[in-house]
Design a protein around this motif. Structure first.
Motif, PDB file in Angstrom:
ATOM      1  N   VAL A   1       4.333  -4.487  -9.354  1.00 15.83           N
ATOM      2  CA  VAL A   1       4.010  -5.783  -8.759  1.00 15.83           C
ATOM      3  C   VAL A   1       5.064  -6.175  -7.727  1.00 15.83           C
ATOM      4  CG1 VAL A   1       3.811  -8.252  -9.253  1.00 15.83           C
ATOM      5  CG2 VAL A   1       2.624  -6.599 -10.685  1.00 15.83           C
ATOM      6  N   GLY A   2       6.318  -5.870  -7.990  1.00 16.67           N
ATOM      7  CA  GLY A   2       7.395  -6.274  -7.093  1.00 16.67           C
ATOM      8  C   GLY A   2       7.486  -5.454  -5.818  1.00 16.67           C
ATOM      9  N   PHE A   3       7.166  -4.176  -5.885  1.00 14.94           N
ATOM     10  CA  PHE A   3       7.364  -3.306  -4.736  1.00 14.94           C
ATOM     11  C   PHE A   3       6.097  -2.596  -4.277  1.00 14.94           C
ATOM     12  CE2 PHE A   3      11.482  -3.451  -6.916  1.00 14.94           C
ATOM     13  CZ  PHE A   3      12.260  -3.951  -5.880  1.00 14.94           C
ATOM     14  N   GLY A   4       5.029  -2.643  -5.045  1.00 17.02           N
ATOM     15  CA  GLY A   4       3.796  -1.952  -4.692  1.00 17.02           C
ATOM     16  C   GLY A   4       2.905  -2.786  -3.795  1.00 17.02           C
ATOM     17  N   PRO A   5       1.628  -2.412  -3.682  1.00 15.84           N
ATOM     18  CA  PRO A   5       0.686  -3.140  -2.835  1.00 15.84           C
ATOM     19  C   PRO A   5       0.532  -4.626  -3.177  1.00 15.84           C
ATOM     20  CG  PRO A   5      -0.235  -1.034  -3.466  1.00 15.84           C
ATOM     21  CD  PRO A   5       1.039  -1.197  -4.225  1.00 15.84           C
ATOM     22  N   PRO A   6       0.592  -5.045  -4.455  1.00 14.42           N
ATOM     23  CA  PRO A   6       0.465  -6.478  -4.737  1.00 14.42           C
ATOM     24  C   PRO A   6       1.624  -7.317  -4.195  1.00 14.42           C
ATOM     25  CG  PRO A   6       0.024  -5.227  -6.730  1.00 14.42           C
ATOM     26  CD  PRO A   6       0.551  -4.275  -5.708  1.00 14.42           C
ATOM     27  N   SER A   7       2.720  -6.684  -3.787  1.00 16.74           N
ATOM     28  CA  SER A   7       3.874  -7.451  -3.317  1.00 16.74           C
ATOM     29  C   SER A   7       3.605  -8.130  -1.979  1.00 16.74           C
ATOM     30  CB  SER A   7       5.101  -6.556  -3.207  1.00 16.74           C
ATOM     31  OG  SER A   7       4.928  -5.599  -2.171  1.00 16.74           O
ATOM     32  N   ARG A   8       2.568  -7.731  -1.264  1.00 17.52           N
ATOM     33  CA  ARG A   8       2.240  -8.381   0.007  1.00 17.52           C
ATOM     34  C   ARG A   8       1.804  -9.823  -0.194  1.00 17.52           C
ATOM     35  NH1 ARG A   8      -1.044  -3.530   0.950  1.00 17.52           N
ATOM     36  NH2 ARG A   8       0.436  -1.965   1.638  1.00 17.52           N
ATOM     37  N   GLU A   9       1.266 -10.128  -1.365  1.00 14.98           N
ATOM     38  CA  GLU A   9       0.787 -11.480  -1.649  1.00 14.98           C
ATOM     39  C   GLU A   9       1.891 -12.403  -2.160  1.00 14.98           C
ATOM     40  OE1 GLU A   9      -2.484 -11.082  -4.326  1.00 14.98           O
ATOM     41  OE2 GLU A   9      -3.489  -9.643  -3.049  1.00 14.98           O
ATOM     42  N   LEU A  10       3.071 -11.848  -2.471  1.00 14.58           N
ATOM     43  CA  LEU A  10       4.172 -12.673  -2.949  1.00 14.58           C
ATOM     44  C   LEU A  10       4.788 -13.424  -1.775  1.00 14.58           C
ATOM     45  CD1 LEU A  10       5.963 -10.164  -5.342  1.00 14.58           C
ATOM     46  CD2 LEU A  10       4.421 -12.007  -5.969  1.00 14.58           C
TER      47      LEU A  10
END
Length: 44
Positions: free
Chosen positions: A26-35
């Motif tokens: 979550v921190g560095f993968g694809p979902p991190s773009r939404e953070l």
């Protein structure tokens, strides 16, 4: 190897590793773009 403590230890290690792996994903993968970065939002 029939001790319940052995199985509890293996279960806790697997749980710890899976939570750590998910957090890194979550921190560095694809979902991190939404953070969002709260420090970047409030620059002067």
């Amino acid at each position: 190897m029939e001790s319940p403590a052995f199985f509890y230890t293996i279960f806790l290690w697997c749980l710890l590793l899976s939570i750590t792996g998910y957090s890194i994903y979550v921190g560095f993968g694809p979902p991190s773009r939404e953070l969002r970065d709260p420090f970047e939002d409030h620059e002067d």
